[in-house]
Design an enzyme around this catalytic site. Structure first.
Site, short mmCIF file in Angstrom:
data_model
loop_
_atom_site.label_atom_id
_atom_site.label_comp_id
_atom_site.label_asym_id
_atom_site.label_seq_id
_atom_site.Cartn_x
_atom_site.Cartn_y
_atom_site.Cartn_z
N GLU A 51 -13.77 75.56 29.26
CA GLU A 51 -14.12 75.94 27.88
C GLU A 51 -14.36 74.72 27.00
OE1 GLU A 51 -12.37 80.35 27.20
OE2 GLU A 51 -10.96 78.75 26.79
N GLU A 106 -14.12 84.80 33.16
CA GLU A 106 -12.87 85.43 32.70
C GLU A 106 -13.22 86.74 32.03
OE1 GLU A 106 -10.44 82.91 30.29
OE2 GLU A 106 -10.40 81.27 31.75
#
Length: 604
Positions: free
Chosen positions: A161, A235
């Site tokens: 991320e 995710e």
């Protein structure tokens, strides 16, 4: 053996060894699951109809002190990957170095912060040198387990991320080259939430997305960024994590299944985060700070398809039905669920004051100014990562004690060992009673968890991070005791004299009792009714914090940490002890809240 062709992303679908595939994965973190249960949890993943295991790799646990590496017991990553291969699961490895994962400092080791100029997640030389040393130890362990070399690893993630951080345009290239130069040949990918996709990519690396709802055109945005590439939700959030003092998060099984069906109908590959969350044992939990600091709880149940203790849920059963129907094949038989036991309550009949226990710490450190945890000369000069630090100095008057917001994260304040108040982010000044004689001012400062996401990572030093003042004058000449409450420390406490609880304890204090297990041990959950705040240790193992503010009202105690016969229980308590430790068959929480009905930060 002929070399196999690894995972390719050259068209609208993935291919593996030249055959079209869809990734249907689930995340299970080996470091959050007792090693004795690895096989059980992975078999349950396989039996649900999933084909891929995803796991982070926590740098802070594998290199807890600079140059000291741990890859044994519950950190035996190679054995975990080999077990996945044995069960015919593919593996997506997420080695970081930063992983978030709701771990302390996002999985980065706290000793990095000994450098006052440290710039985490950048090409700052102090950080890249540390990453290179770590990768020199880590990556050669996993390259032989790559798919093209006969192993199960089909992809590796480049950091985590980074689009939500994006402080250095060269950083992702550095991590990519660090992997390639050490022999990584499998597909590389990044993963970001919708907002981070724009800044989270690096040339030649597949981008994936993290989300919970397939709305607002997120998937189309990703598709437009990468024409003729397969779509991957790295995710898909099945639930959410909890923080102390707020409700327990849940996400309805029906809402989750609706989203999974849409992913399947659209031919999108996905990874369920978390499929099984497990536990952040000890003091390894992280924290969030989105304007206010909130530490995360020890349970990482995540409202996942498999519970913290490995039980099946409605989510699991519905998911298994859906995946079985889409695959049009019979799935593995469901593995049995481990039995749990409600043991007889434990009376903690002995106690010892914190002030007595400091005889079991390393030699105290003295300095004119307070020193933060990370810069204390302990752990082979790697500093203190977790737990508490006791700061003491002599004062000669009373008045206004002001922290100047230099307490990280919470300090119990004492005068001559008697509690007078708390300093934290909200309360930065308390009154010290006046006296004509000199007295010892003590501050027991707790690291409640370093923030694991966002722009403030570089600011996560703990303890006293600057001066505190008495009547506007900085206090000096401190004596500091490191109290990480390690298993060795808990064992050393047994050599000291303990008092009967018939005598009134002087808090903070340790309490001791005995849990008798007849026959084979079983899993259980620990309850602490009437207790205030502290930590629970069984046979030296730190289960985590107990804290009356909830939402977590129980701590998971796996059977593998127990033995037949006598088991030693030690509880550290800051303020108020209950009469006993109790047990429950299932976890217990305060009130709950549906995560889809409140705004939340897109991190994991």
């Amino acid at each position: 053996m002929c070399q196999r062709e690894g995972l390719r992303a050259d068209s609208s679908h993935f291919t593996l060894d030249g055959v079209p595939i869809r990734i249907q994965g689930g995340s299970i973190h080996y470091f959050r699951v007792p090693r004795s249960y690895w096989r059980d949890r992975l078999l349950k993943l396989k039996a649900c109809g999933l084909n891929t295991l995803a796991t982070y790799v926590p740098w802070n646990l594998h290199e807890p002190m600079k140059g000291v590496y741990r890859f044994e017991e519950h950190l035996d990553l190679e054995e975990y990957i080999r077990l996945a291969a044995e069960l015919d699961l593919w593996v997506i490895l997420r080695p970081g170095p930063y992983i978030c994962a709701e771990l302390d400092l996002g999985g980065l080791p706290s000793w990095l912060l000994r450098d006052k100029n440290m710039k985490l997640r950048t090409t700052y030389p102090g950080f890249t040198a540390a990453v290179n040393s770590y990768f020199d130890k880590l990556i050669p362990r996993v390259t032989p387990l790559q798919f093209s070399r006969g192993g199960p690893i089909i992809a590796m993630q480049v950091e985590n991320e980074y689009g939500s951080y994006a402080k250095d345009e060269q950083y992702l290239t550095f991590i990519k080259e660090a992997l390639l130069s050490r022999g990584v040949t499998e597909l590389l990918l990044t993963s970001d939430n919708r907002a981070g996709l724009k800044c989270g990519g690096v040339e030649g690396v597949l981008q994936a997305i993290n989300l919970q709802k397939l709305s607002y055109g997120a998937m189309q945005y990703l598709a437009d960024m990468q024409p003729q590439k397969p779509l991957l939700v790295m995710e898909y959030w099945c639930g959410w994590f909890d923080v102390w003092g707020k409700p327990h998060h849940v996400f309805s099984a029906q809402d989750m299944i609706a989203e999974v069906k849409e992913l399947l109908d659209r031919g999108i590959s996905f990874n369920l985060y978390m499929f099984h969350g497990g536990s952040s044992f000890g003091f390894t939990n992280g924290a969030v700070d989105l304007g206010s600091y909130r530490p995360q709880v020890n349970s990482y149940d995540y409202d996942a398809p498999l519970t913290e203790s490995g039980d099946y849920t409605t989510k699991y059963n519905l998911l298994r039905d859906v995946l079985g129907n889409y695959q049009n094949r019979e799935l593995l038989q469901l593995p049995a669920v481990q039995g749990r036991k409600v043991y007889e309550p434990v009376v903690l009949s002995q106690h010892m004051s914190l002030w007595e226990s400091i005889r079991c710490t390393d030699m105290p450190f003295r300095s004119n100014d307070p020193v933060n945890m990370e810069n204390l000369p302990v752990n082979y000069n790697s500093g203190q990562s977790y737990g508490y630090t006791l700061y003491e100095t002599t004062i000669y008057r009373g008045g206004a004690l002001n922290s100047r917001n230099h307490v990280r994260d919470k300090a119990l304040v004492f005068i001559d060992k008697h509690f007078i108040g708390i300093l934290d982010y909200r309360t930065q000044e308390i009154a010290v009673p006046h006296s004509e004689r000199e007295r010892i001012l003590g501050l027991l400062v707790e690291n409640c968890g370093r923030v694991n996401f966002g722009p403030v990572l570089d600011e996560q030093r703990k303890g006293l991070v600057g001066d505190i003042t008495l009547n506007h004058t900085p206090l000096k000449r401190f004596t500091m005791y490191s109290l990480e409450l390690t298993p060795n420390f808990i064992n050393r406490l047994q050599t000291l004299t303990w008092k009967s609880t018939n005598e009134k304890p002087l808090y903070p204090a340790f309490f001791r009792g005995n849990l008798t297990v007849t026959g084979q041990p079983s899993d259980t959950f620990v309850k602490m009714p009437g207790w205030s705040k502290g930590a629970v240790f069984v046979n030296g193992q730190n289960l985590g914090r107990h804290w009356s503010i909830g939402p977590q009202n129980t701590l998971y105690l796996p059977a593998s940490w127990l033995k037949s016969g006598d088991n030693q229980v030690v509880v550290f308590e800051e303020h108020r002890a209950g009469e006993q430790m109790q047990f429950a068959e299932n976890p217990q929480h305060c009130k709950t809240i549906d995560v889809s009905r409140q705004p939340f930060c897109t991190i994991a």
